[in-house]
Design a protein around this motif. Structure first.
Motif, short mmCIF file in Angstrom:
data_model
loop_
_atom_site.label_atom_id
_atom_site.label_comp_id
_atom_site.label_asym_id
_atom_site.label_seq_id
_atom_site.Cartn_x
_atom_site.Cartn_y
_atom_site.Cartn_z
N GLN A 4 0.96 -1.16 -0.01
CA GLN A 4 -0.04 0.14 0.00
C GLN A 4 0.85 1.27 0.07
O GLN A 4 1.64 1.52 1.10
CB GLN A 4 -1.10 0.17 1.27
N LYS A 5 0.79 1.95 -1.20
CA LYS A 5 1.57 3.13 -1.02
C LYS A 5 0.97 4.52 -0.22
O LYS A 5 -0.08 4.23 0.20
CB LYS A 5 1.57 3.83 -2.30
N PRO A 6 1.65 5.16 0.56
CA PRO A 6 3.15 5.34 0.09
C PRO A 6 4.22 4.37 0.66
O PRO A 6 4.16 4.04 1.92
CB PRO A 6 3.46 6.82 0.44
N TYR A 7 5.33 4.27 0.02
CA TYR A 7 6.53 3.64 0.60
C TYR A 7 7.21 4.82 1.32
O TYR A 7 6.91 5.75 0.73
CB TYR A 7 7.34 3.15 -0.46
N MET A 8 8.02 4.50 2.21
CA MET A 8 8.57 5.70 3.07
C MET A 8 9.95 5.69 3.22
O MET A 8 10.54 4.75 3.10
CB MET A 8 7.99 5.59 4.49
N LEU A 9 10.64 6.98 3.19
CA LEU A 9 11.93 7.06 3.86
C LEU A 9 11.90 7.85 5.26
O LEU A 9 11.27 8.73 5.20
CB LEU A 9 12.80 7.87 2.78
N PHE A 10 12.44 7.27 6.18
CA PHE A 10 12.53 7.81 7.29
C PHE A 10 13.89 8.24 8.06
O PHE A 10 14.93 7.90 7.11
CB PHE A 10 11.90 6.82 8.39
N ARG A 11 13.99 8.91 9.10
CA ARG A 11 15.38 9.19 9.86
C ARG A 11 15.07 8.91 11.20
O ARG A 11 13.94 9.23 11.81
CB ARG A 11 15.93 10.30 9.38
N VAL A 12 16.12 8.71 11.91
CA VAL A 12 15.98 8.80 13.44
C VAL A 12 17.16 9.25 13.89
O VAL A 12 18.21 8.96 13.39
CB VAL A 12 15.59 7.22 14.02
N ARG A 13 17.14 10.23 14.78
CA ARG A 13 18.49 10.84 15.54
C ARG A 13 19.53 9.81 16.02
O ARG A 13 18.94 9.02 16.97
CB ARG A 13 18.03 11.81 16.48
N ILE A 14 20.64 9.81 15.81
CA ILE A 14 21.59 8.88 16.45
C ILE A 14 22.93 9.69 17.08
O ILE A 14 23.73 9.29 17.68
CB ILE A 14 21.94 7.61 15.37
N ASP A 15 22.97 11.12 16.59
CA ASP A 15 24.02 11.78 17.00
C ASP A 15 25.54 11.10 16.67
O ASP A 15 26.54 11.09 17.64
CB ASP A 15 24.08 12.31 18.41
N ALA A 16 25.50 10.82 15.69
CA ALA A 16 26.81 10.06 15.04
C ALA A 16 27.14 10.32 13.60
O ALA A 16 25.89 10.73 12.85
CB ALA A 16 27.09 8.62 15.62
N GLY A 17 28.11 10.22 13.10
CA GLY A 17 28.36 10.35 11.65
C GLY A 17 28.58 8.95 10.93
O GLY A 17 28.91 8.00 11.74
N PRO A 18 28.88 8.94 9.63
CA PRO A 18 28.87 7.71 8.94
C PRO A 18 30.46 7.40 9.12
O PRO A 18 31.26 8.38 9.33
CB PRO A 18 28.82 8.20 7.41
N VAL A 19 30.88 6.11 8.84
CA VAL A 19 32.12 5.53 8.61
C VAL A 19 32.72 6.08 7.27
O VAL A 19 32.27 5.79 6.27
CB VAL A 19 32.27 4.09 8.80
N MET A 20 33.59 6.76 7.32
CA MET A 20 34.33 7.43 6.26
C MET A 20 35.93 7.11 6.43
O MET A 20 36.70 7.84 6.94
CB MET A 20 33.99 8.98 6.06
N LEU A 21 36.37 5.98 5.57
CA LEU A 21 37.51 5.68 5.70
C LEU A 21 38.59 6.11 4.36
O LEU A 21 38.33 5.76 3.27
CB LEU A 21 37.68 4.10 5.92
N LYS A 22 39.37 7.08 4.64
CA LYS A 22 40.07 7.50 3.53
C LYS A 22 41.65 7.92 4.04
O LYS A 22 41.97 8.23 4.97
CB LYS A 22 39.50 8.79 2.79
#
Length: 393
Positions: A375-393
């Protein structure tokens, strides 16, 4: 008789008689049992009110949001898109999203995952298996798009010796510190063949398989999932239900890049392996197998992700939830909500939020004797985690 002179049983009986005498509309408004308790505060980001179901999502350093739509049977005008000005538009172009069998390396077939790396490039993972059919020859690939120019800057074909006829390339994580240009780790979530981990050298394009058919990348044959009150199984009209059997799927890379976490879709167990043993394509398989750790149950997950504080996240599609694993191995639930119908891909954004799609995957026709219950709509959600992504460079 006054209330003061009534015994407790008499008061209870009187209260019940009053309830029974109420109109049905009042009964509907008075809950007689506890309601399901939501956990966390999920925020709607985007509603897919029309079009196909999404699987993957990723967020760039500048907050651009990209999604993908595999060609599993829906009408998919483009398989990768960007959410822009309240709409989803083809990315990087409609031409790139229009598959040309004469140009399998240059056009997108059926994209399963999109991930932004530490250099703010969008990587597109194309398993080239529309409808989970046999892989299209020469079309299984990793494609990098420069987000500054919005141009494709690199394409790496995964050869037939690595992407087998049964292979379904599912999800990918990057460590750009390894070698000249970094490596990618990809899960093979085959429905009919061996699962495994695929490693790709991003400089040379050379790729190799590890843990092929290993118990940690394979379907748990004792696994019986239940979603929305029924056993999840492949159900074709007039045929007996078949087990939901999908190999290694969710994947996450630790914040120091030393450990790869993964899990079959048809399992509740979390596994890990040192990445240093995956990086040598000639390394002893016995040593690699011995280094795999079963970290116990985490729920049945589709999406997995890690953050820069050393924590791991795993969706739980049986319970419309997302759980977080602390560095000491303890799990907590950060989000649980009936609106999270099949939480799929997880992606940590630069804004301190964990983004995730909820696409009702279990309601597809293949699980319900040909009846599409989504049943539409499909959803994009977010939840607060107070952290950033793993970025390895």
């Amino acid at each position: 008789m006054s209330v003061k002179k009534m015994s407790l049983p008499m008061i209870a009986t009187a209260a019940l008689l009053v309830q029974l005498a109420l109109p049905a509309s009042v009964h509907a408004a008075v809950p007689l049992v506890p309601a399901v308790r939501a956990v966390g505060n999920i925020e709607p980001v985007y509603q897919f009110k029309s079009g196909p179901m999404p699987t993957g999502v990723t967020v760039s350093a500048k907050g651009r949001i990209f999604v993908n739509f595999p060609r599993w049977g829906d009408d998919v005008p483009f398989t990768v898109g960007e959410i822009r000005n309240g709409a989803v538009v083809a990315y990087p172009s409609q031409t790139a999203n229009t598959f040309d069998p004469a140009k399998p390396a240059d056009t997108l077939s059926s994209v399963q995952s999109v991930v932004v790396d530490a250099l703010d490039r969008l990587w597109i993972l194309d398993p080239a298996a529309p409808g989970f059919q046999t892989r299209i020859a020469g079309a299984a690939k990793l494609v990098a798009v420069d987000l500054g120019s919005n141009k494709i800057v690199k394409t790496i074909i995964i050869p037939a010796t690595v992407a087998l006829d049964t292979t379904y390339l599912n999800d990918v994580r990057f460590d750009l510190r390894v070698g000249k240009a970094g490596v990618a780790y990809i899960t093979d979530s085959s429905l009919s063949g061996p699962g495994g981990i695929i490693v790709v050298d991003l400089d040379s394009g050379h790729s190799w398989r590890k843990l092929t058919g290993h118990p940690s990348t394979s379907v748990d044959t004792t696994f019986v999932p239940f979603v929305e009150g029924e056993r999840l199984a492949q159900r074709a009209p007039g045929k007996a239900p078949q087990p939901f059997a999908v190999a290694s799927d969710g994947i996450a890379l630790s914040s120091d890049g030393a450990t790869l976490f993964y899990s079959p879709l048809s399992s509740r167990h979390l596994f890990s392996v040192p990445t240093k043993l995956l990086l040598d394509d000639t390394a002893n398989d016995a040593a690699l197998s011995a280094a795999v750790r079963d970290l116990g149950e985490k729920g049945a997950s589709d999406g997995m992700e890690a953050d820069d504080k050393g924590r791991l996240y795993a969706s739980d599609y049986e319970h419309n939830s997302i759980h977080r694993r602390q560095p000491d191995g303890q799990w907590t639930t950060i989000a649980s909500d009936p609106r999270m119908s099949w939480p799929d891909t997880l992606s940590v954004g630069p804004d301190g939020y964990l983004y995730f799609t909820a696409n009702q995957l279990n309601r597809q026709a293949g699980f319900h004797e040909g009846k599409d219950l989504r049943q539409k709509p499909y959803m994009l959600f977010r939840v607060r985690i107070d952290a950033g992504p793993v970025m390895l460079k």
